[in-house]
Scaffold this motif. Structure first.
Motif, PDB file in Angstrom:
ATOM      1  N   ASN A  11     -34.460 -26.578  41.980  1.00 55.20           N
ATOM      2  CA  ASN A  11     -35.872 -26.720  41.600  1.00 55.20           C
ATOM      3  C   ASN A  11     -36.159 -28.109  41.035  1.00 55.20           C
ATOM      4  O   ASN A  11     -37.210 -28.696  41.304  1.00 55.20           O
ATOM      5  CB  ASN A  11     -36.261 -25.652  40.577  1.00 55.20           C
ATOM      6  CG  ASN A  11     -36.773 -24.380  41.233  1.00 55.20           C
ATOM      7  OD1 ASN A  11     -37.436 -24.428  42.264  1.00 55.20           O
ATOM      8  ND2 ASN A  11     -36.463 -23.248  40.641  1.00 55.20           N
ATOM      9  N   GLU A  12     -35.218 -28.616  40.245  1.00 54.61           N
ATOM     10  CA  GLU A  12     -35.403 -29.955  39.678  1.00 54.61           C
ATOM     11  C   GLU A  12     -35.419 -31.011  40.785  1.00 54.61           C
ATOM     12  O   GLU A  12     -36.212 -31.956  40.742  1.00 54.61           O
ATOM     13  CB  GLU A  12     -34.271 -30.249  38.683  1.00 54.61           C
ATOM     14  CG  GLU A  12     -34.443 -31.566  37.943  1.00 54.61           C
ATOM     15  CD  GLU A  12     -33.366 -31.781  36.888  1.00 54.61           C
ATOM     16  OE1 GLU A  12     -33.199 -32.943  36.457  1.00 54.61           O
ATOM     17  OE2 GLU A  12     -32.703 -30.812  36.499  1.00 54.61           O
ATOM     18  N   TYR A  13     -34.536 -30.844  41.763  1.00 56.16           N
ATOM     19  CA  TYR A  13     -34.496 -31.766  42.906  1.00 56.16           C
ATOM     20  C   TYR A  13     -35.806 -31.701  43.683  1.00 56.16           C
ATOM     21  O   TYR A  13     -36.404 -32.736  44.025  1.00 56.16           O
ATOM     22  CB  TYR A  13     -33.312 -31.398  43.802  1.00 56.16           C
ATOM     23  CG  TYR A  13     -33.324 -32.031  45.172  1.00 56.16           C
ATOM     24  CD1 TYR A  13     -32.822 -33.317  45.375  1.00 56.16           C
ATOM     25  CD2 TYR A  13     -33.829 -31.344  46.275  1.00 56.16           C
ATOM     26  CE1 TYR A  13     -32.828 -33.896  46.637  1.00 56.16           C
ATOM     27  CE2 TYR A  13     -33.837 -31.917  47.537  1.00 56.16           C
ATOM     28  CZ  TYR A  13     -33.335 -33.190  47.703  1.00 56.16           C
ATOM     29  OH  TYR A  13     -33.357 -33.761  48.949  1.00 56.16           O
ATOM     30  N   LEU A  14     -36.297 -30.500  43.950  1.00 52.73           N
ATOM     31  CA  LEU A  14     -37.525 -30.324  44.723  1.00 52.73           C
ATOM     32  C   LEU A  14     -38.750 -30.830  43.968  1.00 52.73           C
ATOM     33  O   LEU A  14     -39.710 -31.308  44.583  1.00 52.73           O
ATOM     34  CB  LEU A  14     -37.705 -28.845  45.079  1.00 52.73           C
ATOM     35  CG  LEU A  14     -36.674 -28.247  46.044  1.00 52.73           C
ATOM     36  CD1 LEU A  14     -36.850 -26.739  46.141  1.00 52.73           C
ATOM     37  CD2 LEU A  14     -36.781 -28.882  47.419  1.00 52.73           C
ATOM     38  N   SER A  15     -38.707 -30.720  42.646  1.00 49.50           N
ATOM     39  CA  SER A  15     -39.860 -31.160  41.848  1.00 49.50           C
ATOM     40  C   SER A  15     -40.098 -32.662  41.991  1.00 49.50           C
ATOM     41  O   SER A  15     -41.229 -33.138  41.839  1.00 49.50           O
ATOM     42  CB  SER A  15     -39.650 -30.806  40.371  1.00 49.50           C
ATOM     43  OG  SER A  15     -38.601 -31.574  39.798  1.00 49.50           O
ATOM     44  N   LYS A  16     -39.038 -33.408  42.293  1.00 54.41           N
ATOM     45  CA  LYS A  16     -39.184 -34.853  42.495  1.00 54.41           C
ATOM     46  C   LYS A  16     -39.993 -35.158  43.756  1.00 54.41           C
ATOM     47  O   LYS A  16     -40.526 -36.256  43.905  1.00 54.41           O
ATOM     48  CB  LYS A  16     -37.813 -35.513  42.572  1.00 54.41           C
ATOM     49  CG  LYS A  16     -37.035 -35.423  41.261  1.00 54.41           C
ATOM     50  CD  LYS A  16     -35.646 -36.007  41.389  1.00 54.41           C
ATOM     51  CE  LYS A  16     -34.885 -35.875  40.068  1.00 54.41           C
ATOM     52  NZ  LYS A  16     -33.498 -36.397  40.156  1.00 54.41           N
ATOM     53  N   TYR A  17     -40.058 -34.178  44.645  1.00 52.82           N
ATOM     54  CA  TYR A  17     -40.887 -34.302  45.850  1.00 52.82           C
ATOM     55  C   TYR A  17     -42.211 -33.549  45.693  1.00 52.82           C
ATOM     56  O   TYR A  17     -42.941 -33.363  46.658  1.00 52.82           O
ATOM     57  CB  TYR A  17     -40.126 -33.758  47.069  1.00 52.82           C
ATOM     58  CG  TYR A  17     -38.911 -34.570  47.450  1.00 52.82           C
ATOM     59  CD1 TYR A  17     -39.023 -35.632  48.343  1.00 52.82           C
ATOM     60  CD2 TYR A  17     -37.659 -34.275  46.912  1.00 52.82           C
ATOM     61  CE1 TYR A  17     -37.898 -36.375  48.704  1.00 52.82           C
ATOM     62  CE2 TYR A  17     -36.541 -35.018  47.261  1.00 52.82           C
ATOM     63  CZ  TYR A  17     -36.664 -36.069  48.159  1.00 52.82           C
ATOM     64  OH  TYR A  17     -35.553 -36.810  48.506  1.00 52.82           O
ATOM     65  N   ASN A  56     -43.567 -27.017  44.748  1.00 52.36           N
ATOM     66  CA  ASN A  56     -43.737 -25.941  43.773  1.00 52.36           C
ATOM     67  C   ASN A  56     -42.487 -25.073  43.680  1.00 52.36           C
ATOM     68  O   ASN A  56     -41.796 -24.839  44.682  1.00 52.36           O
ATOM     69  CB  ASN A  56     -44.946 -25.093  44.175  1.00 52.36           C
ATOM     70  CG  ASN A  56     -45.379 -24.137  43.086  1.00 52.36           C
ATOM     71  OD1 ASN A  56     -44.703 -23.162  42.804  1.00 52.36           O
ATOM     72  ND2 ASN A  56     -46.522 -24.426  42.476  1.00 52.36           N
ATOM     73  N   ILE A  57     -42.200 -24.574  42.466  1.00 54.50           N
ATOM     74  CA  ILE A  57     -41.011 -23.721  42.288  1.00 54.50           C
ATOM     75  C   ILE A  57     -41.126 -22.421  43.092  1.00 54.50           C
ATOM     76  O   ILE A  57     -40.120 -21.734  43.305  1.00 54.50           O
ATOM     77  CB  ILE A  57     -40.779 -23.391  40.803  1.00 54.50           C
ATOM     78  CG1 ILE A  57     -41.978 -22.646  40.217  1.00 54.50           C
ATOM     79  CG2 ILE A  57     -40.463 -24.639  40.000  1.00 54.50           C
ATOM     80  CD1 ILE A  57     -41.742 -22.144  38.807  1.00 54.50           C
ATOM     81  N   GLY A  58     -42.332 -22.094  43.537  1.00 59.96           N
ATOM     82  CA  GLY A  58     -42.504 -20.901  44.366  1.00 59.96           C
ATOM     83  C   GLY A  58     -41.722 -20.972  45.663  1.00 59.96           C
ATOM     84  O   GLY A  58     -41.393 -19.936  46.255  1.00 59.96           O
ATOM     85  N   TYR A  59     -41.375 -22.191  46.098  1.00 61.23           N
ATOM     86  CA  TYR A  59     -40.614 -22.341  47.339  1.00 61.23           C
ATOM     87  C   TYR A  59     -39.237 -21.694  47.215  1.00 61.23           C
ATOM     88  O   TYR A  59     -38.789 -20.976  48.114  1.00 61.23           O
ATOM     89  CB  TYR A  59     -40.470 -23.819  47.690  1.00 61.23           C
ATOM     90  CG  TYR A  59     -39.646 -24.071  48.928  1.00 61.23           C
ATOM     91  CD1 TYR A  59     -40.104 -23.701  50.187  1.00 61.23           C
ATOM     92  CD2 TYR A  59     -38.386 -24.671  48.843  1.00 61.23           C
ATOM     93  CE1 TYR A  59     -39.351 -23.924  51.330  1.00 61.23           C
ATOM     94  CE2 TYR A  59     -37.623 -24.904  49.971  1.00 61.23           C
ATOM     95  CZ  TYR A  59     -38.112 -24.523  51.216  1.00 61.23           C
ATOM     96  OH  TYR A  59     -37.352 -24.741  52.350  1.00 61.23           O
TER      97      TYR A  59
END
Length: 301
Positions: free
Chosen positions: A124-130, A133-136
């Motif tokens: 989630n932290e990695y994805l948040s940089k892009y 949403n945490i829903g993914y």
């Protein structure tokens, strides 16, 4: 009057023959097309069998399996990473790489469908940089947890009731998840992520990442580091044998410990691209050097 009727009958008869011949030719053409396709599929199957036989009979791989040498694996992968072949109009490109360079996304949960919160948080932290949403990740977890007693967090199965839900099985399966997320959240930032060099798909959740071949994207995710540090670590291709070789700080070591890692994983990712005229086939599978067996076969024809 009789001549006119006879002429009309003759014209109708000729028309009938013409139509019949046209239909017959079309059927012959279709049969020929089906035969060509069947022949191409047979050739693709033969190519796969040949590649498997070559791998199984390789003395180099047999020695590598016995020695369990990361140096020998590096030498092998360096010499056979890309092999172009052509025979009788059939073109083949064979790509061989480590099958443990990416993160198996299905290891976000264990065999008992228990979520690994550490890995989920790191992803989630990695994805948040892009700006994803945490829903993914919640949707991903839904797709991995096929137990009917589990209450799903998202409505993906309302829209896609026949979607496979035991684990993320392939890139196409992931695309279904991505499509649902982007429509639900009106967020296209997933397109900015290099999933091809991040995720691996296997129902076997007990899979280690070979740090000698981990991609830049995998390093970025695992350590939460910047692109420069991740590129530096990924460039160490084949040169790691211990944690000390990585030159990580204390925080990075703690982050890495959340994942199952190794310095020698004898598994090959084999991709065969086959082309003949307008027909194409792509076959991908994992090859276990020690057991001499292939698995996770994916066919795209």
């Amino acid at each position: 009057m009789k001549k006119g009727i006879a002429l009309l009958i003759t014209v109708l008869f000729v028309m009938a023959i013409t139509v019949a011949i046209g239909v017959g030719l079309r059927q012959v053409k279709e049969a020929s097309w089906h035969m060509e396709n069947e022949n191409f599929m047979l050739q693709a199957s033969t190519v796969l069998d040949d590649v498997l036989n070559i791998l199984q009979s390789s003395k180099e791989l047999e020695q590598l399996a016995q020695n369990k040498s990361s140096a020998e694996l590096f030498t092998f992968l360096s010499s056979v990473s890309f092999i172009p072949l052509e025979s009788s109009g059939l073109k083949m490109d064979i790509k061989i790489s480590s099958a443990r360079s990416n993160f198996n996304v299905n290891s976000l949960v264990d065999a008992d469908n228990i979520i690994n919160t550490d890995r989920v948080n790191i992803l989630n932290e990695y994805l948040s940089k892009y700006k994803v949403n945490i829903g993914y990740v919640d949707i991903l977890l839904d797709v991995m947890r096929g137990d009917e007693n589990i209450t799903y967090n998202r409505a993906i199965f309302d829209e896609k009731p026949y979607l496979f839900r035991d684990y993320v099985a392939s890139e196409k399966h992931l695309n279904e998840v991505d499509d649902f997320y982007m429509k639900t959240y009106h967020n296209n930032n997933l397109k900015r992520i290099d999933f091809a060099n991040l995720f691996y798909f296997s129902k076997n959740k007990n899979i280690a990442i070979d740090l000698n071949y981990a991609t830049m994207e995998v390093w970025k995710m695992m350590l939460g580091c910047d692109k420069k540090k991740a590129t530096q670590l990924a460039s160490g291709y084949g040169g790691y044998s211990s944690l000390e070789d990585l030159s990580l700080n204390g925080e990075e070591k703690l982050a890495l410990a959340k994942f199952q890692t190794s310095y020698f994983e004898p598994y090959l990712d084999v991709v065969i691209d086959i082309t003949q005229n307008y027909k194409n086939a792509k076959i991908r599978f994992e090859y276990d050097i020690q057991t001499k067996k292939g698995s996770n076969f994916v066919y795209e024809i």
